[in-house]
Design a protein around this motif. Structure first.
Motif, PDB file in Angstrom:
ATOM      1  N   ALA A   2      19.098 -15.511  63.473  1.00 16.04           N
ATOM      2  CA  ALA A   2      20.404 -14.716  63.474  1.00 16.04           C
ATOM      3  C   ALA A   2      20.564 -13.981  64.596  1.00 16.04           C
ATOM      4  O   ALA A   2      21.839 -13.762  65.043  1.00 16.04           O
ATOM      5  CB  ALA A   2      20.256 -13.931  62.061  1.00 16.04           C
ATOM      6  N   PHE A   3      19.635 -13.345  65.048  1.00 19.59           N
ATOM      7  CA  PHE A   3      19.912 -12.463  66.322  1.00 19.59           C
ATOM      8  C   PHE A   3      20.417 -13.337  67.550  1.00 19.59           C
ATOM      9  O   PHE A   3      20.917 -12.981  68.212  1.00 19.59           O
ATOM     10  CB  PHE A   3      18.487 -11.468  66.624  1.00 19.59           C
ATOM     11  N   LEU A   6      23.838 -14.215  66.787  1.00 21.40           N
ATOM     12  CA  LEU A   6      24.621 -13.263  67.064  1.00 21.40           C
ATOM     13  C   LEU A   6      24.680 -12.681  68.691  1.00 21.40           C
ATOM     14  O   LEU A   6      25.918 -12.546  68.993  1.00 21.40           O
ATOM     15  CB  LEU A   6      24.080 -12.003  66.257  1.00 21.40           C
ATOM     16  N   ALA A   9      26.968 -15.400  70.162  1.00 26.88           N
ATOM     17  CA  ALA A   9      28.415 -15.162  69.934  1.00 26.88           C
ATOM     18  C   ALA A   9      28.883 -13.898  70.539  1.00 26.88           C
ATOM     19  O   ALA A   9      30.181 -14.043  70.960  1.00 26.88           O
ATOM     20  CB  ALA A   9      28.616 -14.885  68.303  1.00 26.88           C
ATOM     21  N   VAL A  10      28.191 -12.776  70.674  1.00 27.82           N
ATOM     22  CA  VAL A  10      28.699 -11.761  71.065  1.00 27.82           C
ATOM     23  C   VAL A  10      29.040 -12.078  72.658  1.00 27.82           C
ATOM     24  O   VAL A  10      30.138 -11.498  73.218  1.00 27.82           O
ATOM     25  CB  VAL A  10      27.838 -10.431  71.035  1.00 27.82           C
ATOM     26  N   GLY A  28      20.136 -13.786  74.417  1.00 26.81           N
ATOM     27  CA  GLY A  28      20.083 -14.909  73.083  1.00 26.81           C
ATOM     28  C   GLY A  28      19.310 -16.194  73.554  1.00 26.81           C
ATOM     29  O   GLY A  28      18.909 -16.607  72.722  1.00 26.81           O
TER      30      GLY A  28
END
Length: 110
Positions: A2-3, A6, A9-10, A28
């Protein structure tokens, strides 16, 4: 996982020519590589029959994750059933091999 998602995506919404985008993308990608190493290490740990780690302490899961990452970096292919390779003109077996229901892939050069 998930991190990793995330962070990527950021990074996709960050301004294009900034160091922030590069840093978040690199973070990431690093998290993704650590997750991959932990997955491969967990399989290698089981294949090597190293046994269980003591989970009584509060840091037990953290040390187990670190051990899986270290095993994944050290022995990445031990948990696999087969790993085949070839030259640029050869067929490369992907997955578990064609005799075991896997698929064959061509290595494209061009």
């Amino acid at each position: 996982r998930a991190f990793c998602l995330l962070a990527l995506a950021v990074a996709s919404f960050a301004p294009v020519d900034t160091g922030t985008r590069d840093a978040v993308t690199a973070a990431g990608a690093a998290i993704g590589l650590v997750c991959l190493a932990a997955n491969l290490g967990g399989r290698a740990w089981k294949k090597l029959n190293l046994g269980y780690m003591d989970g009584d302490s509060i840091f037990g899961p953290f040390w187990a994750y670190c051990g899986a990452v270290l095993a994944g970096i050290t022995f990445p292919y031990i948990g696999m059933r087969s790993v085949n390779g070839g030259s640029d003109d050869a067929d490369v077996t992907a997955g578990f091999g064609p005799s075991q229901g896997g698929r064959r892939a061509r290595q494209g050069v061009g």
